[in-house]
Design a protein around this motif. Structure first.
Motif, PDB file in Angstrom:
ATOM      1  N   LEU A 153      -0.829 -24.650  13.126  1.00 14.65           N
ATOM      2  CA  LEU A 153      -0.242 -24.043  14.321  1.00 14.65           C
ATOM      3  C   LEU A 153      -0.842 -24.629  15.600  1.00 14.65           C
ATOM      4  O   LEU A 153      -0.161 -24.761  16.615  1.00 14.65           O
ATOM      5  N   ILE A 201       3.479 -15.381  16.500  1.00 14.93           N
ATOM      6  CA  ILE A 201       3.520 -16.825  16.722  1.00 14.93           C
ATOM      7  C   ILE A 201       4.809 -17.222  17.432  1.00 14.93           C
ATOM      8  O   ILE A 201       4.818 -18.096  18.310  1.00 14.93           O
ATOM      9  N   LEU A 227      -1.072 -17.428  19.853  1.00 12.30           N
ATOM     10  CA  LEU A 227      -1.958 -17.819  18.758  1.00 12.30           C
ATOM     11  C   LEU A 227      -3.252 -17.014  18.770  1.00 12.30           C
ATOM     12  O   LEU A 227      -3.815 -16.714  17.716  1.00 12.30           O
TER      13      LEU A 227
END
Length: 411
Positions: A214, A171, A176
Protein backbone atom coordinates in the motif's frame (compact mmCIF):
# COMPACT_ATOMS: atom_id res chain seq x y z
CA UNK A 1 -14.75 -1.80 56.67
CA UNK A 2 -13.21 -1.77 60.17
CA UNK A 3 -10.40 0.59 61.21
CA UNK A 4 -7.65 -2.04 60.94
CA UNK A 5 -8.65 -2.82 57.36
CA UNK A 6 -8.67 0.90 56.55
CA UNK A 7 -5.19 1.31 58.04
CA UNK A 8 -3.97 -1.68 56.03
CA UNK A 9 -5.23 -0.10 52.77
CA UNK A 10 -3.64 3.25 53.69
CA UNK A 11 -0.27 1.60 54.28
CA UNK A 12 -0.31 -0.09 50.87
CA UNK A 13 2.05 1.40 48.28
CA UNK A 14 0.34 3.49 45.60
CA UNK A 15 0.41 0.81 42.88
CA UNK A 16 -0.78 -1.82 45.35
CA UNK A 17 -4.03 -0.06 46.12
CA UNK A 18 -7.30 -1.44 44.68
CA UNK A 19 -8.06 1.60 42.51
CA UNK A 20 -4.50 2.34 41.38
CA UNK A 21 -5.30 1.51 37.74
CA UNK A 22 -8.32 3.82 37.81
CA UNK A 23 -6.22 6.67 39.20
CA UNK A 24 -3.48 6.16 36.61
CA UNK A 25 -5.82 6.11 33.61
CA UNK A 26 -7.86 9.05 34.92
CA UNK A 27 -4.77 11.15 35.71
CA UNK A 28 -3.18 10.53 32.30
CA UNK A 29 -6.45 11.31 30.54
CA UNK A 30 -6.88 14.57 32.45
CA UNK A 31 -3.27 15.65 31.90
CA UNK A 32 -3.26 14.94 28.16
CA UNK A 33 -6.69 16.47 27.56
CA UNK A 34 -5.94 19.65 29.49
CA UNK A 35 -2.51 19.97 27.91
CA UNK A 36 -4.08 19.42 24.50
CA UNK A 37 -6.42 22.37 25.01
CA UNK A 38 -3.49 24.62 25.88
CA UNK A 39 -1.39 23.48 22.91
CA UNK A 40 -4.26 23.71 20.42
CA UNK A 41 -4.72 27.33 21.47
CA UNK A 42 -1.01 28.02 21.24
CA UNK A 43 -0.44 26.20 17.92
CA UNK A 44 -3.42 27.89 16.28
CA UNK A 45 -2.37 31.40 17.28
CA UNK A 46 -1.42 32.71 13.85
CA UNK A 47 -3.26 35.95 13.10
CA UNK A 48 -4.40 37.35 16.38
CA UNK A 49 -6.75 36.13 19.06
CA UNK A 50 -9.81 35.67 16.82
CA UNK A 51 -8.37 32.73 14.90
CA UNK A 52 -6.73 31.09 17.89
CA UNK A 53 -9.80 31.51 20.09
CA UNK A 54 -12.10 30.14 17.39
CA UNK A 55 -10.09 26.92 17.07
CA UNK A 56 -9.46 26.64 20.81
CA UNK A 57 -13.12 27.25 21.64
CA UNK A 58 -14.17 24.59 19.16
CA UNK A 59 -11.73 22.15 20.77
CA UNK A 60 -13.08 23.07 24.21
CA UNK A 61 -16.60 22.27 22.97
CA UNK A 62 -15.41 18.86 21.81
CA UNK A 63 -13.83 18.25 25.22
CA UNK A 64 -17.11 19.34 26.84
CA UNK A 65 -18.94 16.75 24.73
CA UNK A 66 -16.31 14.10 25.35
CA UNK A 67 -16.29 14.32 29.16
CA UNK A 68 -19.91 13.12 29.60
CA UNK A 69 -19.20 10.40 27.06
CA UNK A 70 -16.16 9.32 29.09
CA UNK A 71 -18.13 9.33 32.35
CA UNK A 72 -21.03 7.37 30.84
CA UNK A 73 -18.62 4.74 29.51
CA UNK A 74 -16.81 4.63 32.87
CA UNK A 75 -19.94 3.78 34.85
CA UNK A 76 -21.66 1.63 32.21
CA UNK A 77 -21.68 -2.08 33.11
CA UNK A 78 -19.27 -4.05 30.94
CA UNK A 79 -22.09 -6.36 29.86
CA UNK A 80 -23.91 -3.38 28.37
CA UNK A 81 -20.74 -2.24 26.60
CA UNK A 82 -20.49 -5.69 25.03
CA UNK A 83 -24.13 -5.41 23.91
CA UNK A 84 -23.13 -2.48 21.70
CA UNK A 85 -20.44 -4.51 19.87
CA UNK A 86 -22.44 -5.53 16.78
CA UNK A 87 -24.60 -2.37 16.48
CA UNK A 88 -21.47 -0.21 16.70
CA UNK A 89 -19.68 -2.28 14.07
CA UNK A 90 -22.67 -2.19 11.72
CA UNK A 91 -23.05 1.59 12.14
CA UNK A 92 -19.33 2.03 11.42
CA UNK A 93 -19.53 0.01 8.20
CA UNK A 94 -22.54 2.05 7.05
CA UNK A 95 -20.76 5.33 7.80
CA UNK A 96 -17.55 4.20 6.10
CA UNK A 97 -19.53 3.24 3.01
CA UNK A 98 -21.41 6.55 3.07
CA UNK A 99 -18.14 8.48 2.92
CA UNK A 100 -17.47 7.02 -0.53
CA UNK A 101 -20.91 8.00 -1.88
CA UNK A 102 -20.78 11.12 -4.10
CA UNK A 103 -22.29 14.25 -2.50
CA UNK A 104 -22.20 12.58 0.95
CA UNK A 105 -18.48 12.21 1.53
CA UNK A 106 -16.40 15.38 1.83
CA UNK A 107 -12.96 15.60 0.26
CA UNK A 108 -10.30 17.63 2.10
CA UNK A 109 -6.72 17.95 0.82
CA UNK A 110 -7.39 15.29 -1.80
CA UNK A 111 -8.66 12.67 0.67
CA UNK A 112 -12.32 11.66 1.02
CA UNK A 113 -12.59 10.72 4.70
CA UNK A 114 -15.34 12.93 6.14
CA UNK A 115 -19.11 13.20 6.31
CA UNK A 116 -20.68 16.65 6.64
CA UNK A 117 -23.42 16.64 9.30
CA UNK A 118 -25.05 19.97 10.05
CA UNK A 119 -21.93 21.94 9.24
CA UNK A 120 -19.73 19.58 11.26
CA UNK A 121 -17.37 17.13 9.57
CA UNK A 122 -17.20 13.63 11.04
CA UNK A 123 -14.51 11.06 10.26
CA UNK A 124 -16.05 7.55 10.57
CA UNK A 125 -12.66 5.83 10.43
CA UNK A 126 -11.99 7.13 13.95
CA UNK A 127 -15.15 5.43 15.21
CA UNK A 128 -13.96 2.24 13.48
CA UNK A 129 -11.12 1.92 16.01
CA UNK A 130 -13.51 1.75 18.95
CA UNK A 131 -15.92 -0.52 17.07
CA UNK A 132 -13.16 -2.97 16.16
CA UNK A 133 -11.86 -3.12 19.74
CA UNK A 134 -15.27 -3.83 21.30
CA UNK A 135 -16.49 -6.18 18.57
CA UNK A 136 -13.21 -8.09 18.25
CA UNK A 137 -12.88 -8.53 22.01
CA UNK A 138 -16.50 -9.69 22.31
CA UNK A 139 -16.16 -12.12 19.39
CA UNK A 140 -12.99 -13.76 20.68
CA UNK A 141 -14.29 -13.86 24.27
CA UNK A 142 -17.45 -15.69 23.15
CA UNK A 143 -15.43 -18.19 21.16
CA UNK A 144 -13.06 -18.67 24.09
CA UNK A 145 -15.97 -19.49 26.37
CA UNK A 146 -17.20 -22.09 23.86
CA UNK A 147 -13.75 -23.66 23.55
CA UNK A 148 -13.57 -23.27 19.76
CA UNK A 149 -10.40 -21.17 19.47
CA UNK A 150 -8.19 -24.24 19.20
CA UNK A 151 -9.30 -24.44 15.56
CA UNK A 152 -7.75 -21.85 13.26
CA UNK A 153 -10.97 -21.36 11.32
CA UNK A 154 -12.77 -20.17 14.45
CA UNK A 155 -9.79 -18.10 15.55
CA UNK A 156 -9.47 -16.13 12.32
CA UNK A 157 -13.03 -16.13 10.92
CA UNK A 158 -14.93 -13.83 10.90
CA UNK A 159 -12.37 -11.59 12.65
CA UNK A 160 -9.98 -11.23 9.72
CA UNK A 161 -12.58 -10.90 6.91
CA UNK A 162 -14.52 -8.21 8.78
CA UNK A 163 -11.32 -6.40 9.70
CA UNK A 164 -10.23 -6.62 6.08
CA UNK A 165 -13.52 -5.04 4.99
CA UNK A 166 -13.13 -2.15 7.44
CA UNK A 167 -9.52 -1.59 6.37
CA UNK A 168 -10.53 -1.73 2.69
CA UNK A 169 -12.99 1.13 3.28
CA UNK A 170 -10.33 3.11 5.14
CA UNK A 171 -7.73 2.56 2.40
CA UNK A 172 -10.27 3.59 -0.22
CA UNK A 173 -10.58 6.82 1.72
CA UNK A 174 -6.78 7.26 1.44
CA UNK A 175 -6.09 6.87 5.15
CA UNK A 176 -3.13 4.55 5.56
CA UNK A 177 -2.35 5.85 9.05
CA UNK A 178 -5.70 4.74 10.45
CA UNK A 179 -5.33 1.41 8.65
CA UNK A 180 -2.04 0.88 10.53
CA UNK A 181 -3.78 1.49 13.85
CA UNK A 182 -6.60 -0.93 12.95
CA UNK A 183 -4.04 -3.60 12.05
CA UNK A 184 -2.26 -3.01 15.37
CA UNK A 185 -5.55 -3.47 17.26
CA UNK A 186 -6.25 -6.84 15.62
CA UNK A 187 -2.68 -8.04 16.10
CA UNK A 188 -2.88 -7.09 19.79
CA UNK A 189 -6.19 -8.96 20.21
CA UNK A 190 -4.79 -12.08 18.57
CA UNK A 191 -1.67 -11.95 20.73
CA UNK A 192 -3.68 -11.51 23.93
CA UNK A 193 -6.01 -14.41 23.12
CA UNK A 194 -3.03 -16.75 22.74
CA UNK A 195 -2.70 -17.28 18.99
CA UNK A 196 -0.08 -19.97 18.25
CA UNK A 197 3.26 -18.34 17.51
CA UNK A 198 3.65 -19.73 13.97
CA UNK A 199 0.21 -18.41 12.98
CA UNK A 200 0.88 -15.11 14.68
CA UNK A 201 4.19 -14.64 12.85
CA UNK A 202 2.54 -15.42 9.51
CA UNK A 203 -0.20 -12.89 10.19
CA UNK A 204 2.27 -10.17 11.18
CA UNK A 205 4.41 -10.90 8.11
CA UNK A 206 1.34 -10.77 5.88
CA UNK A 207 0.27 -7.47 7.43
CA UNK A 208 3.75 -6.02 6.92
CA UNK A 209 3.75 -7.05 3.26
CA UNK A 210 0.30 -5.57 2.78
CA UNK A 211 1.32 -2.26 4.34
CA UNK A 212 4.48 -2.23 2.21
CA UNK A 213 2.44 -2.75 -0.94
CA UNK A 214 0.00 0.00 0.00
CA UNK A 215 2.89 2.37 0.74
CA UNK A 216 4.20 2.10 -2.83
CA UNK A 217 0.94 1.54 -4.72
CA UNK A 218 -0.09 5.22 -4.75
CA UNK A 219 2.22 7.88 -6.25
CA UNK A 220 1.71 10.34 -3.39
CA UNK A 221 2.55 7.68 -0.80
CA UNK A 222 5.61 6.59 -2.77
CA UNK A 223 6.83 10.20 -2.95
CA UNK A 224 6.44 10.55 0.82
CA UNK A 225 8.34 7.32 1.32
CA UNK A 226 11.16 8.37 -1.00
CA UNK A 227 11.53 11.74 0.71
CA UNK A 228 11.25 10.24 4.20
CA UNK A 229 15.00 9.67 4.65
CA UNK A 230 15.97 13.14 3.44
CA UNK A 231 13.00 15.52 3.31
CA UNK A 232 15.30 18.43 2.46
CA UNK A 233 16.01 16.85 -0.93
CA UNK A 234 12.43 17.72 -1.95
CA UNK A 235 12.13 20.69 0.36
CA UNK A 236 9.49 22.67 -1.54
CA UNK A 237 7.24 19.70 -2.31
CA UNK A 238 6.77 16.45 -0.39
CA UNK A 239 9.50 17.27 2.12
CA UNK A 240 8.12 20.65 3.21
CA UNK A 241 6.07 19.55 6.21
CA UNK A 242 8.70 17.13 7.54
CA UNK A 243 11.47 19.72 7.10
CA UNK A 244 9.53 22.45 8.89
CA UNK A 245 8.74 20.02 11.69
CA UNK A 246 12.43 19.34 12.18
CA UNK A 247 13.19 23.06 12.14
CA UNK A 248 10.63 23.48 14.93
CA UNK A 249 12.13 20.72 17.05
CA UNK A 250 15.65 22.01 16.50
CA UNK A 251 14.70 25.57 17.41
CA UNK A 252 13.21 24.41 20.71
CA UNK A 253 16.45 23.09 22.16
CA UNK A 254 16.34 21.86 25.74
CA UNK A 255 13.78 24.24 27.24
CA UNK A 256 11.93 25.66 24.22
CA UNK A 257 11.14 29.18 23.09
CA UNK A 258 8.29 29.52 25.57
CA UNK A 259 4.57 28.80 25.35
CA UNK A 260 3.06 30.76 22.48
CA UNK A 261 6.42 31.75 20.98
CA UNK A 262 6.58 29.27 18.09
CA UNK A 263 7.69 30.71 14.76
CA UNK A 264 6.82 27.70 12.61
CA UNK A 265 3.09 28.01 13.29
CA UNK A 266 3.03 31.37 11.47
CA UNK A 267 2.23 29.79 8.12
CA UNK A 268 5.36 27.67 7.76
CA UNK A 269 4.29 24.34 9.28
CA UNK A 270 1.10 22.79 7.81
CA UNK A 271 -1.34 21.20 10.28
CA UNK A 272 0.48 22.82 13.20
CA UNK A 273 -2.51 22.43 15.55
CA UNK A 274 -3.39 18.96 14.29
CA UNK A 275 -1.11 16.21 12.96
CA UNK A 276 2.12 18.13 13.67
CA UNK A 277 1.26 19.60 17.05
CA UNK A 278 4.12 17.63 18.63
CA UNK A 279 6.55 19.77 16.61
CA UNK A 280 5.04 22.89 18.21
CA UNK A 281 5.37 21.24 21.62
CA UNK A 282 9.05 20.65 20.92
CA UNK A 283 9.57 24.20 19.67
CA UNK A 284 7.79 25.95 22.53
CA UNK A 285 8.53 23.59 25.43
CA UNK A 286 11.77 22.02 24.22
CA UNK A 287 13.11 18.54 24.69
CA UNK A 288 12.06 18.52 28.35
CA UNK A 289 8.43 19.25 27.47
CA UNK A 290 8.46 16.67 24.68
CA UNK A 291 9.85 14.00 27.00
CA UNK A 292 7.20 14.87 29.59
CA UNK A 293 4.46 14.21 27.01
CA UNK A 294 6.10 10.90 26.09
CA UNK A 295 6.28 9.99 29.78
CA UNK A 296 2.52 10.53 30.24
CA UNK A 297 1.78 8.34 27.23
CA UNK A 298 4.15 5.70 28.64
CA UNK A 299 2.30 5.75 31.98
CA UNK A 300 -1.02 5.44 30.15
CA UNK A 301 0.33 2.43 28.20
CA UNK A 302 1.54 0.88 31.47
CA UNK A 303 -1.86 1.45 33.07
CA UNK A 304 -3.64 -0.22 30.14
CA UNK A 305 -1.33 -3.23 30.26
CA UNK A 306 -1.83 -3.40 34.01
CA UNK A 307 -5.62 -3.48 33.60
CA UNK A 308 -5.31 -6.26 31.01
CA UNK A 309 -2.99 -8.35 33.19
CA UNK A 310 -5.09 -7.99 36.33
CA UNK A 311 -8.40 -8.84 34.63
CA UNK A 312 -9.83 -12.33 35.08
CA UNK A 313 -12.45 -12.03 32.36
CA UNK A 314 -11.50 -12.66 28.73
CA UNK A 315 -13.41 -9.69 27.32
CA UNK A 316 -11.92 -7.36 29.93
CA UNK A 317 -8.42 -8.47 29.09
CA UNK A 318 -8.89 -8.26 25.33
CA UNK A 319 -10.65 -4.89 25.36
CA UNK A 320 -7.98 -3.35 27.61
CA UNK A 321 -5.27 -4.75 25.33
CA UNK A 322 -6.95 -3.42 22.19
CA UNK A 323 -7.49 0.07 23.58
CA UNK A 324 -3.91 0.23 24.86
CA UNK A 325 -2.52 -0.90 21.52
CA UNK A 326 -4.68 1.64 19.67
CA UNK A 327 -3.60 4.67 21.71
CA UNK A 328 0.04 3.63 22.05
CA UNK A 329 0.58 2.80 18.37
CA UNK A 330 -1.24 5.95 17.23
CA UNK A 331 0.89 8.12 19.51
CA UNK A 332 4.09 6.42 18.36
CA UNK A 333 3.21 6.72 14.67
CA UNK A 334 2.33 10.40 15.05
CA UNK A 335 5.42 11.29 17.08
CA UNK A 336 7.65 9.08 14.94
CA UNK A 337 6.54 10.96 11.82
CA UNK A 338 7.18 14.35 13.43
CA UNK A 339 10.69 13.52 14.64
CA UNK A 340 11.61 11.79 11.38
CA UNK A 341 11.69 8.14 12.44
CA UNK A 342 8.62 7.17 10.38
CA UNK A 343 7.02 8.41 7.14
CA UNK A 344 4.19 10.93 7.52
CA UNK A 345 0.80 9.18 7.63
CA UNK A 346 -1.46 12.02 8.77
CA UNK A 347 -2.97 10.70 12.01
CA UNK A 348 -3.58 12.89 15.09
CA UNK A 349 -1.85 12.71 18.44
CA UNK A 350 -4.43 11.23 20.85
CA UNK A 351 -6.14 13.77 23.14
CA UNK A 352 -3.76 16.55 22.08
CA UNK A 353 -4.33 17.23 18.37
CA UNK A 354 -7.31 19.39 17.41
CA UNK A 355 -10.43 17.70 16.09
CA UNK A 356 -13.53 16.13 17.56
CA UNK A 357 -13.66 13.13 15.23
CA UNK A 358 -10.58 11.74 16.94
CA UNK A 359 -11.18 13.15 20.43
CA UNK A 360 -14.67 11.75 21.06
CA UNK A 361 -13.94 8.08 20.21
CA UNK A 362 -10.68 8.33 22.14
CA UNK A 363 -12.40 9.63 25.26
CA UNK A 364 -15.10 6.98 24.92
CA UNK A 365 -12.38 4.32 24.68
CA UNK A 366 -10.67 5.68 27.79
CA UNK A 367 -14.04 5.57 29.55
CA UNK A 368 -14.28 1.89 28.64
CA UNK A 369 -10.74 1.37 29.97
CA UNK A 370 -11.73 3.08 33.22
CA UNK A 371 -14.77 0.82 33.46
CA UNK A 372 -12.54 -2.22 33.02
CA UNK A 373 -10.16 -0.86 35.68
CA UNK A 374 -13.10 -0.44 38.07
CA UNK A 375 -13.90 -4.12 37.52
CA UNK A 376 -10.46 -5.41 38.48
CA UNK A 377 -10.97 -8.07 41.19
CA UNK A 378 -9.27 -5.97 43.87
CA UNK A 379 -11.38 -2.93 42.99
CA UNK A 380 -14.60 -4.96 43.07
CA UNK A 381 -13.69 -6.38 46.49
CA UNK A 382 -12.85 -2.92 47.81
CA UNK A 383 -16.19 -1.50 46.65
CA UNK A 384 -18.03 -4.48 48.13
CA UNK A 385 -16.27 -4.05 51.46
CA UNK A 386 -17.35 -0.42 51.67
CA UNK A 387 -20.97 -1.04 50.66
CA UNK A 388 -23.96 -2.00 52.87
CA UNK A 389 -24.89 -5.67 53.07
CA UNK A 390 -27.47 -5.78 50.24
CA UNK A 391 -25.29 -3.73 47.88
CA UNK A 392 -22.30 -5.86 48.83
CA UNK A 393 -24.05 -9.00 47.65
CA UNK A 394 -24.85 -7.34 44.30
CA UNK A 395 -21.28 -6.13 43.82
CA UNK A 396 -19.89 -9.56 44.63
CA UNK A 397 -21.76 -10.92 41.62
CA UNK A 398 -19.97 -8.43 39.36
CA UNK A 399 -16.58 -9.98 40.08
CA UNK A 400 -15.72 -12.19 37.09
CA UNK A 401 -14.48 -15.71 37.47
CA UNK A 402 -10.99 -16.95 36.68
CA UNK A 403 -9.73 -16.04 33.24
CA UNK A 404 -9.01 -19.14 31.12
CA UNK A 405 -5.35 -19.71 30.37
CA UNK A 406 -4.96 -18.85 26.68
CA UNK A 407 -1.21 -18.41 26.49
CA UNK A 408 -0.72 -22.15 26.61
CA UNK A 409 -1.83 -22.29 22.97
CA UNK A 410 1.13 -20.20 21.90
CA UNK A 411 4.04 -22.36 20.96
Amino acid sequence: MNQSAVNQVVRLPLLGRPFASVYLVAACTALLTGFGLVMVWSASYVEGTKVSLAIAEKQAVWVGLGLPLLLIATFTPVRLIRAFAYPLLLATLVLLAAVLVPHLGVSINGARRWLAVGGITVQPSEIAKLALVVWGADLLARKQSKGTLNRYRHLLIPLLPVTGLVIAFVIKERDLGTALVLIAIVIALLWAIGTPLRIFVLLVAGAALGVGYLAVSEPYRLQRLLSFGDPFSDFHNTGWQASQGRYALGAGGWWGLGLGNSKEKWGYLPQAHNDFIFAIIGEELGLIGSLAVLAVFAVLAYAGIRVAQRSRDTFHRLAATGITAWLTVQALVNIGAVIGLLPITGIPLPLISAGGSSLLPTMAALGVLLSLARHEPAAVRARAARAPGRVRRVLSRLQPGPWPAADSARG
